[in-house]
Design a protein around this motif. Sequence first.
Motif, PDB file in Angstrom:
ATOM      1  N   UNK A   1       0.837  -1.199   0.000  1.00  0.00           N
ATOM      2  CA  UNK A   1       0.000   0.000   0.000  1.00  0.00           C
ATOM      3  C   UNK A   1       0.877   1.256   0.000  1.00  0.00           C
ATOM      4  N   UNK A   2       1.866   1.271   0.872  1.00  0.00           N
ATOM      5  CA  UNK A   2       2.757   2.421   0.959  1.00  0.00           C
ATOM      6  C   UNK A   2       3.541   2.604  -0.332  1.00  0.00           C
ATOM      7  N   UNK A   3       3.995   1.490  -0.921  1.00  0.00           N
ATOM      8  CA  UNK A   3       4.710   1.584  -2.191  1.00  0.00           C
ATOM      9  C   UNK A   3       3.853   2.188  -3.279  1.00  0.00           C
ATOM     10  N   UNK A   4       2.580   1.790  -3.323  1.00  0.00           N
ATOM     11  CA  UNK A   4       1.662   2.356  -4.307  1.00  0.00           C
ATOM     12  C   UNK A   4       1.444   3.847  -4.060  1.00  0.00           C
ATOM     13  N   UNK A   5       1.357   4.239  -2.799  1.00  0.00           N
ATOM     14  CA  UNK A   5       1.211   5.657  -2.462  1.00  0.00           C
ATOM     15  C   UNK A   5       2.423   6.470  -2.907  1.00  0.00           C
ATOM     16  N   UNK A   6       3.614   5.931  -2.654  1.00  0.00           N
ATOM     17  CA  UNK A   6       4.834   6.628  -3.060  1.00  0.00           C
ATOM     18  C   UNK A   6       4.888   6.778  -4.576  1.00  0.00           C
ATOM     19  N   UNK A   7       4.469   5.731  -5.266  1.00  0.00           N
ATOM     20  CA  UNK A   7       4.442   5.801  -6.729  1.00  0.00           C
ATOM     21  C   UNK A   7       3.446   6.867  -7.196  1.00  0.00           C
ATOM     22  N   UNK A   8       2.249   6.890  -6.584  1.00  0.00           N
ATOM     23  CA  UNK A   8       1.246   7.887  -6.960  1.00  0.00           C
ATOM     24  C   UNK A   8       1.765   9.295  -6.729  1.00  0.00           C
ATOM     25  N   UNK A   9       2.495   9.487  -5.631  1.00  0.00           N
ATOM     26  CA  UNK A   9       3.006  10.813  -5.304  1.00  0.00           C
ATOM     27  C   UNK A   9       4.080  11.256  -6.285  1.00  0.00           C
ATOM     28  N   UNK A  10       5.028  10.370  -6.597  1.00  0.00           N
ATOM     29  CA  UNK A  10       6.139  10.787  -7.449  1.00  0.00           C
ATOM     30  C   UNK A  10       5.710  10.978  -8.902  1.00  0.00           C
ATOM     31  N   UNK A  11       4.657  10.277  -9.323  1.00  0.00           N
ATOM     32  CA  UNK A  11       4.161  10.433 -10.693  1.00  0.00           C
ATOM     33  C   UNK A  11       3.016  11.441 -10.778  1.00  0.00           C
ATOM     34  N   UNK A  12       2.617  11.974  -9.614  1.00  0.00           N
ATOM     35  CA  UNK A  12       1.510  12.945  -9.544  1.00  0.00           C
ATOM     36  C   UNK A  12       0.222  12.362 -10.142  1.00  0.00           C
ATOM     37  N   UNK A  13      -0.005  11.094  -9.846  1.00  0.00           N
ATOM     38  CA  UNK A  13      -1.196  10.398 -10.332  1.00  0.00           C
ATOM     39  C   UNK A  13      -2.325  10.594  -9.323  1.00  0.00           C
ATOM     40  N   UNK A  14      -3.134  11.615  -9.538  1.00  0.00           N
ATOM     41  CA  UNK A  14      -4.214  11.956  -8.610  1.00  0.00           C
ATOM     42  C   UNK A  14      -5.317  10.900  -8.572  1.00  0.00           C
ATOM     43  N   UNK A  15      -5.542  10.258  -9.701  1.00  0.00           N
ATOM     44  CA  UNK A  15      -6.568   9.210  -9.742  1.00  0.00           C
ATOM     45  C   UNK A  15      -6.175   8.047  -8.842  1.00  0.00           C
ATOM     46  N   UNK A  16      -4.944   7.613  -8.963  1.00  0.00           N
ATOM     47  CA  UNK A  16      -4.454   6.512  -8.139  1.00  0.00           C
ATOM     48  C   UNK A  16      -4.459   6.900  -6.668  1.00  0.00           C
ATOM     49  N   UNK A  17      -3.997   8.090  -6.362  1.00  0.00           N
ATOM     50  CA  UNK A  17      -3.984   8.548  -4.975  1.00  0.00           C
ATOM     51  C   UNK A  17      -5.389   8.539  -4.387  1.00  0.00           C
ATOM     52  N   UNK A  18      -6.363   8.981  -5.160  1.00  0.00           N
ATOM     53  CA  UNK A  18      -7.750   9.005  -4.696  1.00  0.00           C
ATOM     54  C   UNK A  18      -8.258   7.591  -4.416  1.00  0.00           C
ATOM     55  N   UNK A  19      -7.927   6.655  -5.277  1.00  0.00           N
ATOM     56  CA  UNK A  19      -8.352   5.268  -5.089  1.00  0.00           C
ATOM     57  C   UNK A  19      -7.719   4.653  -3.845  1.00  0.00           C
ATOM     58  N   UNK A  20      -6.445   4.941  -3.639  1.00  0.00           N
ATOM     59  CA  UNK A  20      -5.733   4.406  -2.474  1.00  0.00           C
ATOM     60  C   UNK A  20      -6.249   5.016  -1.177  1.00  0.00           C
ATOM     61  N   UNK A  21      -6.541   6.298  -1.217  1.00  0.00           N
ATOM     62  CA  UNK A  21      -7.052   6.964  -0.021  1.00  0.00           C
ATOM     63  C   UNK A  21      -8.479   6.505   0.286  1.00  0.00           C
ATOM     64  N   UNK A  22      -9.260   6.300  -0.753  1.00  0.00           N
ATOM     65  CA  UNK A  22     -10.628   5.822  -0.561  1.00  0.00           C
ATOM     66  C   UNK A  22     -10.623   4.442   0.084  1.00  0.00           C
ATOM     67  N   UNK A  23      -9.684   3.605  -0.332  1.00  0.00           N
ATOM     68  CA  UNK A  23      -9.571   2.275   0.272  1.00  0.00           C
ATOM     69  C   UNK A  23      -9.168   2.386   1.731  1.00  0.00           C
ATOM     70  N   UNK A  24      -8.337   3.359   2.056  1.00  0.00           N
ATOM     71  CA  UNK A  24      -7.922   3.538   3.442  1.00  0.00           C
ATOM     72  C   UNK A  24      -9.076   4.058   4.297  1.00  0.00           C
ATOM     73  N   UNK A  25      -9.893   4.916   3.726  1.00  0.00           N
ATOM     74  CA  UNK A  25     -11.063   5.415   4.449  1.00  0.00           C
ATOM     75  C   UNK A  25     -11.982   4.263   4.842  1.00  0.00           C
TER      76      UNK A  25
END
Length: 367
Positions: A65-89
């Motif tokens: 999960x953290x690796x996916x978050x880091x990838x979303x952050x470094x690539x500025x992939x807002x869609x992926x970040x939203x999906x990962x955060x929604x899963x955490x919620x």
Amino acid sequence: MYKKLFTLLLLVLPCHLFAQKNLLKDFPEGFGPKEVGKRLAYRFVDRKHMLHAGKWISYPETFNWTGALKYAAITKDKTLLSLLEKRFEKLTSEEKQLLPIMNHVDLNMFGSLPLELYQITKDKRYFELGMPYADTQWAVPENATPTQKEWASKGFSWQTRLWIDDMYMITIVQTQAYKVTGDRKYLDRAAKEMVLYLDELQRPNGLFYHAPDVPFYWGRGNGWMAAGMTELLRLLPKNSEERPRILKGYETMMKSLKQYQSPTGMWNQLIDEPECWAETSGSAMFTYAMISGVKHGWLNKAEYAPVARKAWLALVPYINDKGDVAEVCVGTNKKNDKQYYYDRPRNVGDSHGQSPYLWCTVALLEK
């Protein structure tokens, strides 16, 4: 005149000297870190939970999960970040019972995940959820054993057990706590713990026993050490009392790993056993440590960039068309039996393997 001299140098000097700097940048189609990372990170979004003891979010899932978050952050992939955060919620609401308790090194590491979310989103809720996992790792519980109390009396975590796995589990949550608070106590105590493990478990050849009573160089276990030292070296200031010892341990390990890399580019389940099978999670962790070492200047670029590149090119074909990594050793307790390590089952898509691949993609994408 100077232009003619430069042109002459280009003709005379070996081409590989100029190509060297691009070894960790230019990859064939299908091997680029951005495209590989996207396959792996989006794969995580629809994966089933990988639980610890069938009760709580496990450390492999946490790091995936953290690796996916880091990838979303470094690539500025807002869609992926939203999906990962929604899963955490969802995890913190209707799946709240899956949040790990805080009584074991393999459970406290969970705090590193909400603290990563906090660094990306600045949402204070993530800070408040993550910090107790870091703090309780040094807060001795009333029911602690005499051994646990003894470790604490010496300034170490009461969760100390001298298994090499610990040096990522402890390091990652303490360094994350340092990142979000700026309080050196988190960084310093993680560094002190690392030196203890280096002194107790690292052998003269640079590799690590799984535990003092298990004299085998297990691949992923050594990978946890390599990744843990990497995380600390990224943060420890040059005036840190513990930095020279950790850097020496890291350098000695990387030198040994370079020698044990197989002709294919991989490392084996038992690193020093040439007849043992190639294992992906440990190989990816070593690759991550080497990529970071080259980029941060801890390792000689001419010597180690080709090793890291060879490893990465060997690792990517193990990813299937679903985005799952093959040849991943399952969770492994210590055992003083060499055959036990040979016989460990191998999974496809196991988060033990997915996460270090993502670490590699992020390290390759870093400037």
